[in-house]
Design a protein around this motif. Structure first.
Motif, mmCIF file in Angstrom:
data_model
loop_
_atom_site.group_PDB
_atom_site.id
_atom_site.type_symbol
_atom_site.label_atom_id
_atom_site.label_comp_id
_atom_site.label_asym_id
_atom_site.label_seq_id
_atom_site.Cartn_x
_atom_site.Cartn_y
_atom_site.Cartn_z
ATOM 1 N N ALA A 83 0.831 -1.215 0.000
ATOM 2 C CA ALA A 83 0.000 0.000 0.000
ATOM 3 C C ALA A 83 0.859 1.256 0.000
ATOM 4 C CB ALA A 83 -0.907 -0.001 1.225
ATOM 5 N N VAL A 84 0.428 2.237 -0.784
ATOM 6 C CA VAL A 84 1.030 3.565 -0.718
ATOM 7 C C VAL A 84 0.219 4.333 0.324
ATOM 8 C CG1 VAL A 84 1.544 5.669 -2.001
ATOM 9 C CG2 VAL A 84 1.715 3.431 -3.137
ATOM 10 N N MET A 85 0.810 4.588 1.463
ATOM 11 C CA MET A 85 0.025 5.031 2.619
ATOM 12 C C MET A 85 -0.197 6.542 2.640
ATOM 13 S SD MET A 85 1.582 2.284 5.327
ATOM 14 C CE MET A 85 0.705 3.017 6.719
ATOM 15 N N LYS A 86 -1.070 6.960 1.733
ATOM 16 C CA LYS A 86 -1.371 8.384 1.612
ATOM 17 C C LYS A 86 -2.701 8.751 2.246
ATOM 18 C CE LYS A 86 1.194 9.630 -2.486
ATOM 19 N NZ LYS A 86 1.195 10.321 -3.766
ATOM 20 N N GLY A 87 -3.374 7.801 2.833
ATOM 21 C CA GLY A 87 -4.728 8.046 3.332
ATOM 22 C C GLY A 87 -4.787 8.197 4.847
ATOM 23 N N ASP A 88 -5.787 7.526 5.462
ATOM 24 C CA ASP A 88 -6.019 7.656 6.901
ATOM 25 C C ASP A 88 -5.126 6.754 7.745
ATOM 26 O OD1 ASP A 88 -7.967 9.484 6.586
ATOM 27 O OD2 ASP A 88 -9.651 8.072 6.747
ATOM 28 N N LYS A 89 -4.663 5.672 7.158
ATOM 29 C CA LYS A 89 -3.894 4.690 7.938
ATOM 30 C C LYS A 89 -2.496 5.228 8.201
ATOM 31 C CE LYS A 89 -7.376 1.887 6.900
ATOM 32 N NZ LYS A 89 -7.215 0.804 5.954
ATOM 33 N N THR A 90 -2.128 5.285 9.466
ATOM 34 C CA THR A 90 -0.837 5.908 9.784
ATOM 35 C C THR A 90 0.257 4.898 10.053
ATOM 36 O OG1 THR A 90 -1.517 6.055 12.083
ATOM 37 C CG2 THR A 90 -1.865 7.996 10.712
ATOM 38 N N GLU A 91 -0.108 3.625 10.210
ATOM 39 C CA GLU A 91 0.947 2.641 10.456
ATOM 40 C C GLU A 91 0.560 1.315 9.819
ATOM 41 O OE1 GLU A 91 2.382 2.199 14.530
ATOM 42 O OE2 GLU A 91 4.233 1.484 13.617
ATOM 43 N N HIS A 92 1.564 0.610 9.316
ATOM 44 C CA HIS A 92 1.319 -0.702 8.731
ATOM 45 C C HIS A 92 1.451 -1.766 9.814
ATOM 46 C CE1 HIS A 92 1.508 -4.069 5.915
ATOM 47 N NE2 HIS A 92 1.127 -3.224 4.959
#
Lengths: 318, 318, 318
Positions: A83-92
């Motif tokens: 995932a390219v984490m550009k949204g609401d999720k702040t941690e994988h």
């Protein structure tokens, strides 16, 4: 035992029940077993019984306990690979789980089904990923499809209460509800009952409420509740939403509620429920307030079930 | 002592104060008394002082402590007998309290008044039901109408601070506020002061702020604040909403705020407040920052008061 | 050491690192040092790593730990002197801090910048007032402008990982992000690196992302990321918002993301990040999942850094 996610992780379920019964008699039997070790409890949704009983259990073994409500105190996790984490999720989850594995000796986690996409829920991605990345033993505090700590306490309660030589008849019955509930408790109960050779196990529910075959196996399923209840020694009452029409309420027939009248054909059955229970919707007051309800004892046994599991993980992994 | 819900549960209030003073000198005097026992703290609304002081107190006695914010972490409870639970309430207090009684040795609970229906609030249904169904000793962490842990700490503080041979004059004075506040603190303070033969106790408030007679008894009530304060050794400042026009703010007269000027006719009175206090609305900065404020010492004493209560319950019930 | 708010409180940073490394080898070396003492952790905004690692650290020293999420469980605090408290704020820091100082032996607090008014944030009013009024040692769990527990763990990690005789080159590089983040981590990292004579330290970021001079000192700042990374032994990756155009995102250039390609000119640099990290925005999967990422080890070291700090405060103040 490396993890405790389902009965499949348990080499000897009856031995685990005996261990739980032993802890009930002597809570501090192994009070030094977990000293210097920390149990982390991560909640993606709230819990009363599971949280407190597990916390008490771990303390009885000398462990430190840290509770973390990730929905309230933390942040949203990403589970998708790449995932390219550009949204609401702040941690994988890759980092979140691995970091928790640095801090905790054993990681407990509660997740939940969204009840929107069956395949997604039954894939159990969340708990599987925590197991994959945490690097320490993981205990399910209820996942999308199973609730093994509850089932172990249920099995322990039946063992404790039934002292006759013969096999008791145990009936799992669906009951009505106003909300669409997960299948985790009935799935897990079926899974723990179906291969237990000390009981006769029957499931009853309206048509359309068939549970996933993998958990039911060859258990006899009867759609006539009265017939199923006849001669029952234990009646386990629980609502669940449909597995076929996934997550839907397809029946609200109030005649499935458990009342004293309903219980007449039983063998003065003991009544079980995992709680919380909605009174006069799932089970009538007269039953819950009557002499055959063992729901409080059953809830109390959650402590000893959790203690047996934690103890086993401590012994196997450290 | 079976429970701690009000002074009526306490056979010897002065003895309990002495116990609290002893713990202040030696916090770990009874550090093994609670080992292997768990204190459960259930909050139906949030708390800082009460939560932390009680938690420290229980740990000083060797107890495990588990905090549960039922509004945030759990779910809504049903209190009505016979309710058909088809709405928002997911669990009945009958089960919730009984299950908590399985997990905890002592149950602490904080409830609150809605300030809408006097009869309902003063009926104290919530805490009474927890006492009825928990099956273990219950400590009030403040209920709809009383706050006995606060009052015990208040009485302890007066005992600690006043070392002269004569009886001190203790004045409870109403003060203005922008919000409608419960009567729990003043009710409880009055209840703990009115029969204490070591002090002279006076209450002052504007007309219309009369407290429930059952807590005030024969205490002299003076509507002229200046007259009431004359010769005071302790001034306990607190706002409360009206008991007659239930839950209403019927007076906002800023001249009731406690200032240095107001305190001139006192006997260099020590200033008390249960906190939190709104500065320059209830009490002026000059008073809170001055040498006669003992509000921090009073808050610190919450630990020892709680410790004395828990200790007494441990001794009486186990 | 009286408080731990920045490196300026630490007489011997290298000694503190050595202490942390010693605890990593022997977690229970000083297991009785904090017995009978309570660590209070106050969060004005949420935390995972900082909260759990500090909690584990304090328990390793025998301390009790009490966590209080003031935003969720408590109420809003007033910080202004002389305020007439007629609004939303129900308690002044003067009382809140002083009361917490009555209950706790050491007070930990996390605050945060609003990123609206630079002067206000950099004034650090919140943490300064807690220090002023608490009356007990205070540990910063991250403040508006600094994160010293993180930086101590960072420095410890570099010391642990780099065993060659020469000085390693440590590069702090800005990376893109979708949210405006505080400058606390880079400020603090710079502050802990700039005077450390065992390393060569370089900062790289796009123009406009200059950090506050007081933390950077004479550190060389290079705007060409490739040039800065050349020969690096450690690359510390972190986004921050602009200090000049305060709190603004003025650059989102994706070419600043750390990829394997970017790292080619380094000396097979180890990759660090304080976490949480947004994958494929700040650092590419290939880097985080590769052999040179030490972000999990770095996060694990938070426990030992916190333990060293608490231990030092216990020794200096009690």
């Amino acid at each position: 035992m490396r993890n405790f996610l389902s009965i499949e992780d348990v080499p000897d379920p009856s031995g685990l029940v005996n261990k739980a019964l032993a802890y009930k008699k002597q809570p501090f039997l192994d009070k030094a077993l977990g000293v210097g070790k920390t149990l982390g409890m991560i909640f993606l949704n709230p819990s009363l019984r599971t949280r407190i009983s597990t916390q008490v259990a771990a303390r009885n073994l000398g462990m430190e306990v840290i509770v973390f409500n990730i929905d309230k105190e933390g942040w949203q996790l990403e589970f998708a690979d790449g995932a390219v984490m550009k949204g609401d999720k702040t941690e994988h989850v890759k980092e979140a789980a691995a970091v928790l594995g640095q801090y905790f000796s054993i990681l407990c986690i509660r997740t939940f089904p969204k009840l929107l996409d069956r395949e997604e829920d039954y894939d159990e991605q969340v708990i599987r990923q925590f197991v994959k990345y945490a690097g320490v033993p993981v205990i399910s505090l209820e996942s999308a499809t199973l609730h093994p700590l509850q089932s172990l306490a249920d099995r322990m309660t039946i063992s404790e209460v039934f002292t006759e030589k013969r096999k008791p008849k145990v009936v799992l019955t669906w009951a009505p509800h106003v909300k669409a509930l997960p299948q985790a408790v009935p799935n897990s109960f079926a899974q723990w009952m179906k291969d237990w050779d000390a009981i006769d196990f029957v499931i009853t529910h309206p048509k359309g409420y068939e549970l996933d075959q993998q958990f039911v196996g060859t258990t006899s399923v009867i759609h006539d509740q009265d017939e199923a209840l006849t001669g029952a020694d234990f009646v386990y009452v629980k609502n669940w939403s449909s597995y076929q029409q996934y997550g839907k309420i397809i029946n609200t027939d109030p005649s499935w509620m458990i009342t004293n009248q309903k219980l007449l054909p039983t063998n003065q059955a003991k009544i079980m429920h995992c709680l919380p229970v909605r009174r006069n919707l799932v089970i009538a007051d007269e039953v819950l307030d009557g002499p055959d309800s063992i729901v409080i004892q059953q809830a109390g046994n959650r402590v000893w079930a959790a203690q047996a599991v934690i103890s086993e993980l401590l012994r196997s992994n450290f």
